[in-house]
Design an enzyme around this catalytic site. Structure first.
Site, short mmCIF file in Angstrom:
data_model
loop_
_atom_site.label_atom_id
_atom_site.label_comp_id
_atom_site.label_asym_id
_atom_site.label_seq_id
_atom_site.Cartn_x
_atom_site.Cartn_y
_atom_site.Cartn_z
N ARG A 10 -17.46 -3.56 10.31
CA ARG A 10 -16.13 -3.24 10.79
C ARG A 10 -16.13 -1.84 11.38
O ARG A 10 -16.79 -0.95 10.86
CB ARG A 10 -15.13 -3.30 9.62
CG ARG A 10 -14.56 -4.67 9.39
CD ARG A 10 -13.83 -4.77 8.08
NE ARG A 10 -12.90 -3.67 7.82
CZ ARG A 10 -12.11 -3.62 6.76
NH1 ARG A 10 -12.13 -4.59 5.87
NH2 ARG A 10 -11.29 -2.60 6.58
N ARG A 29 -21.40 -2.41 4.06
CA ARG A 29 -20.65 -3.66 4.10
C ARG A 29 -20.77 -4.36 5.45
O ARG A 29 -20.76 -3.70 6.49
CB ARG A 29 -19.18 -3.28 3.84
CG ARG A 29 -18.28 -4.40 3.54
CD ARG A 29 -17.15 -3.90 2.71
NE ARG A 29 -16.09 -3.28 3.50
CZ ARG A 29 -14.88 -3.05 3.00
NH1 ARG A 29 -14.60 -3.37 1.75
NH2 ARG A 29 -13.97 -2.50 3.74
N ARG A 60 0.81 -1.21 0.00
CA ARG A 60 0.00 0.00 0.00
C ARG A 60 0.85 1.26 0.00
O ARG A 60 0.29 2.36 0.02
CB ARG A 60 -0.87 0.01 1.25
CG ARG A 60 -2.35 -0.28 1.03
CD ARG A 60 -2.95 -0.39 2.40
NE ARG A 60 -4.34 -0.22 2.49
CZ ARG A 60 -5.20 -1.21 2.77
NH1 ARG A 60 -4.78 -2.45 2.84
NH2 ARG A 60 -6.46 -0.94 2.96
N ARG A 106 -9.64 6.94 5.22
CA ARG A 106 -9.02 5.84 4.46
C ARG A 106 -8.82 6.26 3.00
O ARG A 106 -7.83 5.90 2.37
CB ARG A 106 -9.89 4.58 4.56
CG ARG A 106 -9.85 4.00 5.97
CD ARG A 106 -10.94 2.98 6.20
NE ARG A 106 -10.73 1.76 5.43
CZ ARG A 106 -11.66 0.82 5.26
NH1 ARG A 106 -12.86 0.98 5.79
NH2 ARG A 106 -11.40 -0.26 4.58
P1 AMP Z 1 -8.22 -3.47 4.68
O1 AMP Z 1 -9.00 -4.60 5.25
O2 AMP Z 1 -7.30 -3.90 3.58
O3 AMP Z 1 -9.09 -2.30 4.27
O4 AMP Z 1 -7.27 -2.92 5.84
C1 AMP Z 1 -7.79 -2.41 7.03
C2 AMP Z 1 -6.77 -1.54 7.72
O5 AMP Z 1 -5.60 -2.31 8.02
C3 AMP Z 1 -6.26 -0.37 6.89
O6 AMP Z 1 -7.12 0.77 6.95
C4 AMP Z 1 -4.91 -0.11 7.57
O7 AMP Z 1 -5.08 0.55 8.83
C5 AMP Z 1 -4.43 -1.53 7.86
N1 AMP Z 1 -3.65 -2.09 6.73
C6 AMP Z 1 -3.97 -3.16 5.96
N2 AMP Z 1 -3.03 -3.39 5.05
C7 AMP Z 1 -2.10 -2.42 5.20
C8 AMP Z 1 -0.88 -2.10 4.52
N3 AMP Z 1 -0.44 -2.83 3.48
N4 AMP Z 1 -0.18 -1.04 4.96
C9 AMP Z 1 -0.59 -0.31 6.01
N5 AMP Z 1 -1.73 -0.53 6.68
C10 AMP Z 1 -2.49 -1.59 6.29
#
Ligand code: AMP
Length: 220
Positions: free
Chosen positions: A160, A127, A88, A171
């Site tokens: 969530r 969601r 990311r 985000r």
């Molecule tokens: P997601 O389920 O992919 O939307 O991730 C949920 C949260 O986890 C994100 O908003 C970040 O706080 C953290 N997160 C997940 N993947 C990453 C990543 N590759 N780098 C940094 N934070 C991450």
């Protein structure tokens, strides 16, 4: 084969990942799921990342890189991986490339799902997810068979904490500032494939599957 699913929060990465995993027999590695599992276990790592996640901010690179790379780099496994939510940031992408190169591998294809910001809030706030198996549903676009209950394990579905309208804005800000530059990075590496993420779920799956198939054919 190493695939990366790329796109803003709410682009449908999780839903498409489940389908591609089953079709192409890939191991689905979601960095968000890994962090949520750490948090649910009450581990020290889980406690460290909790605040960032709830605020809609990225967790620091050094933490997530360690968590994910430990799972991806299994020399000699010959396994296919579908990375969802990682990398990311540019440093994450560079570390991933270095680690894969050291193991004689590389990112084969980045599947980018394009969805404009205007659609994201609606998608994310509708969601629901299963706290046990991680399956993601949507009240309108992908409802569970029985309202509020996971199709796979009967668990009560939850929203969530970071899927609220306020956190979604944060985000999205993080996505545009830190993540979207990766498109350029992967375009320059000639591995970027783009799909219109606003099409219906099945159409998106078909397009993504085509991209994966053409990659498999061109690399054999
Ligand atoms: P997601 O389920 O992919 O939307 O991730 C949920 C949260 O986890 C994100 O908003 C970040 O706080 C953290 N997160 C997940 N993947 C990453 C990543 N590759 N780098 C940094 N934070 C991450």
């Amino acid at each position: 084969m190493i695939l990366v699913l790329f796109g803003p929060p709410g682009a449908g990465k999780g839903t498409q990942a489940e389908r591609l995993r089953d079709t192409f027999r890939l191991e689905h590695l979601s960095s968000g799921d890994m962090l949520r599992a750490e948090r649910a276990s009450g581990s020290e790592l889980g406690q460290r990342v909790s605040g960032f996640m709830d605020a809609g901010q990225l967790v620091p690179d050094e933490i997530i890189i360690e968590v994910v790379l430990a799972r991806v780099i299994k020399p000699g496994s010959g396994m296919g991986y579908l990375l969802d939510g990682f990398p990311r940031t540019l440093p994450q992408a560079q570390r991933l490339d270095e680690a894969l190169a050291a193991a004689g591998s590389r990112v084969d294809l980045v599947l980018s799902l394009a969805v404009p910001d205007g659609l994201i809030v609606d998608r994310i706030t509708g969601r629901l997810s299963c706290p046990r198996c991680g399956t993601v549903y949507h009240l309108k676009n992908k409802p569970p068979l029985q309202a509020g209950v996971c199709d796979h394990d009967g668990e009560t579905l939850i929203q969530r904490k970071d899927d609220t309208a306020e956190v979604v804005q944060q985000r999205l800000t993080a996505y545009h500032a830190q993540t979207s530059p990766l498109e350029e990075y992967y375009r320059n590496h000639d591995v970027l494939g783009g799909v219109d993420g606003t099409a219906d779920i099945d159409a998106v799956t078909r397009e993504l599957s085509e991209l994966v198939r053409s990659k498999v054919v061109s690399s054999t």
